[in-house]
Design an enzyme around this catalytic site. Structure first.
Site, PDB file in Angstrom:
ATOM      1  N   HIS A   1       0.552  -1.350   0.386  1.00 31.01           N
ATOM      2  CA  HIS A   1       0.083   0.351   0.530  1.00 31.01           C
ATOM      3  C   HIS A   1       0.890   1.435   0.516  1.00 31.01           C
ATOM      4  O   HIS A   1       2.207   1.160   0.499  1.00 31.01           O
ATOM      5  CB  HIS A   1      -0.784   0.246   1.592  1.00 31.01           C
ATOM      6  CG  HIS A   1      -2.313  -0.814   1.056  1.00 31.01           C
ATOM      7  ND1 HIS A   1      -3.539  -0.302   1.951  1.00 31.01           N
ATOM      8  CD2 HIS A   1      -2.351  -2.070   0.236  1.00 31.01           C
ATOM      9  CE1 HIS A   1      -4.303  -1.514   1.229  1.00 31.01           C
ATOM     10  NE2 HIS A   1      -3.933  -2.242   0.504  1.00 31.01           N
TER      11      HIS A   1
ATOM     12  N   GLU B   1      -6.362  -0.736  -5.916  1.00 35.02           N
ATOM     13  CA  GLU B   1      -7.262   0.327  -4.973  1.00 35.02           C
ATOM     14  C   GLU B   1      -7.068   1.845  -5.440  1.00 35.02           C
ATOM     15  O   GLU B   1      -5.671   2.528  -5.803  1.00 35.02           O
ATOM     16  CB  GLU B   1      -7.307   0.096  -3.969  1.00 35.02           C
ATOM     17  CG  GLU B   1      -7.103  -1.688  -2.986  1.00 35.02           C
ATOM     18  CD  GLU B   1      -6.463  -1.503  -1.975  1.00 35.02           C
ATOM     19  OE1 GLU B   1      -8.047  -1.768  -1.159  1.00 35.02           O
ATOM     20  OE2 GLU B   1      -5.902  -1.363  -2.140  1.00 35.02           O
TER      21      GLU B   1
END
Length: 319
Positions: free
Chosen positions: A38, A107
Site C-alpha cells: 500500500h 485500489e
C-alpha cells in the site's frame, strides 16, 4: 494439510517491526508470510505504510525457511509491469525461491498517487497486459511488447531464479477468475467463497494453489480486542467494489461513520478463545483454500499474537 500464513500488514507497523515480525513468524512455525503493498493505510488510526518491497527484500535475507508473498501488488499504475518483474525476480533470488508474486487490479487508495484511477474494466484490461509482460520476463525471455497501455521496447532480466517466480492473481468475480485461471499459478481471495474457486477451476485453475486471508484479534481482554477491531478494521465490511474506489483514509473514515461495532466484530474473532479463531480459519479450509494467512489486527499486538500462535493456535490448526 493447509499451509498457515501470517500477514505482515504494512498499514499497521513500520518497516523494522515488519522484518522482526517475519523472523518471529518463521520461528513460531508459520509456513508463509504475506505482505500488503500500500501507499496509504485504510484508516489514519492504523498509522503506517512503508514500502512493501524493501520489507520483502529484508525479510527474504533475514529468514531461511518461511515462504514469502506480495498480497497484493498492483502492476498497472504505481509500478510498470517490467519493473514488477525485476523486483519479483530479485526477491526470488534473495529468498532462494521462497517468493510468490501476488498481483491484483489495485485500489484507488494506493494508485491515485501517480494519476487518475481507471474504470474497473480498463483496470482488468491493463492487468491482462501486465501479465503478458511479467510472465515471459520471469520465464527468461527477452521481451518486446507494444500494447494499448504498456510498451516494452526491449527488456530482459539479468538476475532471476532459474525456475522463475510463481504468480498468483487476486480474484473476486468471473473476469478476474478468468485472468487468474489463464495466466497465473494460483488465485487469491479474501473471503471464503467457494464459488470464486469454482470459477477459477473452470478457467484452468484445477490443482493450483488457492490463497486466502482471515482477520483475527487475539488478546487477553475480549472487549479491548473488539475496540481495536472497530478502530482499525471497520473498513473491511464495505466490500471490495467500494474499497477499490475510495481515494484516501478520510474517505474510508467517512464511509464507515455509520458502521456499528457489532457489525465489525461479527466478522473478526476477538479475545483469547482459540476455538473462535480456529473456526474463522476453518471457513477457508472448508471452501477449498490451500493456503490461509492470518491477520492479527493491531500493530502493537503482534509479539503477543506470535507467541500465542506458536504455543496454542498453530498446534490446534494442524491438529
Amino acid at each position: 494439510m493447509v499451509a498457515v500464513g501470517y500477514t505482515l500488514m504494512c498499514e499497521q507497523a513500520g518497516p523494522k517491526q515488519l522484518v522482526d515480525n517475519a523472523i518471529r513468524a518463521e520461528q513460531a512455525g508459520f509456513d508463509l508470510a504475506v505482505v500488503s503493498d500500500h501507499y496509504y493505510p485504510w484508516l489514519e488510526s492504523q498509522g503506517h505504510s512503508p514500502y512493501a518491497w524493501s520489507v520483502l527484500g529484508a525479510a527474504a535475507y533475514a529468514t531461511s525457511r518461511i515462504g514469502l508473498m506480495s498480497f497484493v501488488t498492483c502492476p498497472i499504475r504505481r509500478y510498470h509491469p517490467a519493473v514488477v518483474a525485476q523486483k519479483a525476480a530479485t526477491v526470488g533470488l534473495l529468498s532462494d525461491g521462497r517468493f510468490t508474486l501476488g498481483l491484483g487490479a489495485g485500489e484507488n487508495l494506493n494508485e491515485h498517487v501517480v494519476g487518475a484511477w481507471p474504470h474497473v474494466q480498463q483496470r482488468h484490461d491493463m492487468l491482462e497486459e501486465a501479465l503478458h509482460i511479467i510472465r515471459p520476463l520471469l520465464d527468461g525471455q527477452t521481451l518486446t511488447y507494444s500494447g494499448e497501455y504498456f510498451d516494452v521496447p526491449e527488456a530482459y532480466l539479468w538476475d532471476r531464479p532459474e525456475d522463475g517466480v510463481p504468480i498468483a492473481v487476486a480474484a473476486s468475480g468471473p473476469s478476474s477468475c478468468e485472468l487468474a485461471g489463464e495466466y497465473a499459478d494460483g488465485v487469491i481471495a479474501v473471503e471464503p467463497d467457494h464459488r470464486v474457486l469454482e470459477l477459477f477451476d473452470e478457467a484452468g485453475g484445477i490443482g493450483k494453489p488457492r490463497y486466502g486471508q482471515v482477520a483475527v484479534c487475539y488478546g487477553p481482554d475480549e472487549d479491548e480486542c473488539r475496540k481495536i477491531v472497530y478502530d482499525q478494521w471497520r473498513w473491511f465490511g464495505l466490500g471490495w467494489k467500494v474499497n477499490a474506489e475510495l481515494p484516501g483514509p478520510d474517505s474510508f473514515a467517512s464511509a464507515t461513520q455509520f458502521v456499528r461495532p457489532e457489525d465489525v466484530v461479527q466478522a473478526v474473532p476477538c479475545g483469547p478463545d482459540v476455538e473462535k479463531h480456529v473456526a474463522a480459519f476453518q471457513k477457508f479450509v472448508d471452501a477449498g483454500f490451500t493456503h490461509v494467512a492470518l491477520v492479527q489486527v493491531g500493530g502493537d499486538r503482534q509479539p503477543d499474537f506470535l507467541d500465542w500462535a506458536e504455543h496454542e493456535l498453530l498446534p490446534r490448526l494442524r491438529g
